[in-house]
Design a protein around this motif. Structure first.
Motif, mmCIF file in Angstrom:
data_model
loop_
_atom_site.group_PDB
_atom_site.id
_atom_site.type_symbol
_atom_site.label_atom_id
_atom_site.label_comp_id
_atom_site.label_asym_id
_atom_site.label_seq_id
_atom_site.Cartn_x
_atom_site.Cartn_y
_atom_site.Cartn_z
ATOM 1 N N GLY A 57 23.110 40.371 42.960
ATOM 2 C CA GLY A 57 24.453 40.851 42.702
ATOM 3 C C GLY A 57 24.402 42.145 41.921
ATOM 4 N N PRO A 58 25.539 42.794 41.798
ATOM 5 C CA PRO A 58 25.568 44.069 41.074
ATOM 6 C C PRO A 58 25.260 43.865 39.594
ATOM 7 N N ARG A 63 30.968 38.407 37.007
ATOM 8 C CA ARG A 63 30.826 37.535 38.172
ATOM 9 C C ARG A 63 31.991 36.550 38.282
ATOM 10 N N HIS A 85 31.532 44.130 43.742
ATOM 11 C CA HIS A 85 30.796 43.151 44.543
ATOM 12 C C HIS A 85 30.856 43.522 46.034
ATOM 13 N N TYR A 88 28.326 46.256 46.635
ATOM 14 C CA TYR A 88 26.982 45.695 46.622
ATOM 15 C C TYR A 88 26.655 45.043 47.968
ATOM 16 N N VAL A 97 27.021 35.750 49.511
ATOM 17 C CA VAL A 97 27.632 35.261 48.283
ATOM 18 C C VAL A 97 28.515 34.072 48.604
ATOM 19 N N PHE A 165 31.415 34.384 41.551
ATOM 20 C CA PHE A 165 30.529 34.945 42.566
ATOM 21 C C PHE A 165 29.152 34.326 42.356
ATOM 22 N N TYR A 167 25.518 34.353 44.114
ATOM 23 C CA TYR A 167 24.653 34.932 45.152
ATOM 24 C C TYR A 167 23.547 33.976 45.523
#
Length: 168
Positions: A57-58, A63, A85, A88, A97, A165, A167
């Motif tokens: 993730g970024p 998140r 996001h 990314y 994700v 989020f 991932y």
């Protein structure tokens, strides 16, 4: 009666014969651990710990996206998180994700599951509009099952009204 007495004597003899057999413990786990050879380090072998799992993730981006009570629309303050996001994922087509929707405890179980799903779908739709291939995104709902806060205050409820989020 004679038959019953005979069976009783045979059973008693079997039990006593089993108890009379001495056991050296060779078939027991304790015998193994008590008698195993001492382990010696192998010369020249160096064990390095596994490297830490890389964060997906970024980097430096939240998140979690929060929602207002009984709403599934993304708040203006959280749009930059969704955009980061999306950027990314657009740059990394192999990444995916899971958007996990959550609610506070107010409302029924089915209603909260549906509200959590609407929230995660709202974020998925926004990311799709920002150019992310929606096959990279899975939207799920936990409803009230995984609260971020157990406090039954407005501040506690706010922490639970979210999409996370995650991932993979």
């Amino acid at each position: 009666m004679n038959r019953f007495l005979s069976l009783s004597l045979v059973a008693a003899a079997s039990v006593l014969a089993g108890c009379a057999t001495p056991s050296d413990g060779s078939d027991q786990t304790t015998h193994y651990y008590a008698n195993r050879p001492a382990s010696r380090p192998v010369a020249g072998v160096r064990v390095n710990p596994a490297p830490p799992k890389a964060e997906r993730g970024p980097i430096g981006v939240a998140r979690i996206v929060y929602f207002d009570f009984d709403k599934s629309t993304i708040r203006p303050a959280d749009r930059s998180v969704v955009e980061a996001h999306a950027n990314y994922l657009r740059a990394r087509r192999g990444e995916s994700v899971v958007l996990e929707g959550h609610t506070d405890v107010r409302g029924g179980r089915e209603y909260n599951l549906a509200l959590g799903q609407r929230r995660s779908e709202s974020v998925k739709k926004a990311m799709g509009l920002l150019g992310v291939d929606t096959s990279q995104i899975e939207a799920v709902s936990w409803g009230t099952e995984k609260p971020a806060s157990l406090e039954q205050t407005e501040a506690g409820y706010q922490l639970n009204r979210r999409v996370e989020f995650s991932y993979r």
